[in-house]
Write an enzyme that holds these catalytic residues in place. Structure first.
Site, PDB file in Angstrom:
ATOM      1  N   GLU A   1       0.892  -1.292   0.006  1.00 25.43           N
ATOM      2  CA  GLU A   1       0.360   0.196  -0.108  1.00 25.43           C
ATOM      3  C   GLU A   1       0.461   1.248  -0.233  1.00 25.43           C
ATOM      4  O   GLU A   1       0.141   2.259  -1.101  1.00 25.43           O
ATOM      5  CB  GLU A   1      -0.941  -0.126   1.332  1.00 25.43           C
ATOM      6  CG  GLU A   1      -1.519  -0.862   1.327  1.00 25.43           C
ATOM      7  CD  GLU A   1      -2.683  -1.229   2.330  1.00 25.43           C
ATOM      8  OE1 GLU A   1      -3.727  -0.073   1.745  1.00 25.43           O
ATOM      9  OE2 GLU A   1      -2.894  -1.767   3.563  1.00 25.43           O
TER      10      GLU A   1
ATOM     11  N   GLU B   1      -3.393  -9.987   3.742  1.00 21.80           N
ATOM     12  CA  GLU B   1      -4.471  -9.602   4.781  1.00 21.80           C
ATOM     13  C   GLU B   1      -5.474 -10.763   4.679  1.00 21.80           C
ATOM     14  O   GLU B   1      -6.396 -11.056   5.812  1.00 21.80           O
ATOM     15  CB  GLU B   1      -4.559  -8.018   4.644  1.00 21.80           C
ATOM     16  CG  GLU B   1      -3.486  -7.342   4.999  1.00 21.80           C
ATOM     17  CD  GLU B   1      -3.064  -7.073   4.325  1.00 21.80           C
ATOM     18  OE1 GLU B   1      -2.091  -5.273   3.834  1.00 21.80           O
ATOM     19  OE2 GLU B   1      -2.838  -7.733   2.910  1.00 21.80           O
TER      20      GLU B   1
END
Length: 188
Positions: A96, A116
């Site tokens: 990210e 995740e």
């Protein structure tokens, strides 16, 4: 960790506000560039709703809120070059962060993944999916995020996630040289 995020925020603010700073290089030392958010610092009940049921969206909201998303938006808007140099594995929030940077470099042994979904049952929620999709396209973003596939540095180069891959022994020097080259260009 929160202290690392605070340090990155300060570095980004310094870059944006101080004309002496021309380029921000984000790098690390050791086996990992980042293994992601330090979940060991989380409250064990974090993510549980009032009914006691775990929900990934509750965990994301309680742990990070919009702090990471806002920082990545800010970093993306800085009008000076931001370079991420992943010398090792770059997982989770590292992708990210990388997707918010102007340039991404990788050492030969670096790997990239968004674990995740498989590890925590949550989607990367700080704008990482949309930024990653803009960079590599929907097919590869699904491969990395939805199918939880890890890619190596050469594959990251082939799909456009990174712009260059350098040998590990030369990596720090090559990343620094690239930043010095960027800093030598006219400000405009």
């Amino acid at each position: 960790t929160l202290p690392m995020l605070e340090m990155l925020v300060q570095a980004g603010q310094d870059l944006a506000s101080d004309d002496r700073h021309r380029v921000l290089l984000i790098t690390a030392e050791g086996r990992y560039f980042t293994s992601g958010v330090d979940i060991s610092t989380m409250d064990p009940d974090m993510g549980k709703g009032t009914d006691g049921v775990f929900r990934g969206s509750n965990m994301r909201r309680q742990y990070r809120g919009r702090a990471l998303h806002d920082f990545f938006d800010f970093l993306e808007s800085v009008e000076k070059p931001v370079v991420l140099a992943a010398q090792g594995s770059c997982f989770g929030v590292g992708i990210e962060l990388a997707a918010s940077c102007d340039f991404r470099l990788a050492a030969e042994g670096a790997k990239f993944a968004l674990p995740e979904i498989s590890n925590l049952g949550v989607l990367p929620g700080s704008g990482g999916i949309s930024r990653l999709t803009r960079i590599v396209g929907p097919t590869w973003a699904k491969w990395i995020a939805m199918a939880c596939q890890t890619i190596d540095a050469q594959q990251a180069l082939a799909i456009g996630l990174v712009q260059a891959v350098h040998p590990a022994a030369e990596f720090a020097a090559r990343a620094r040289a690239f930043c010095l080259q960027l800093a030598s260009f006219p400000r405009e």
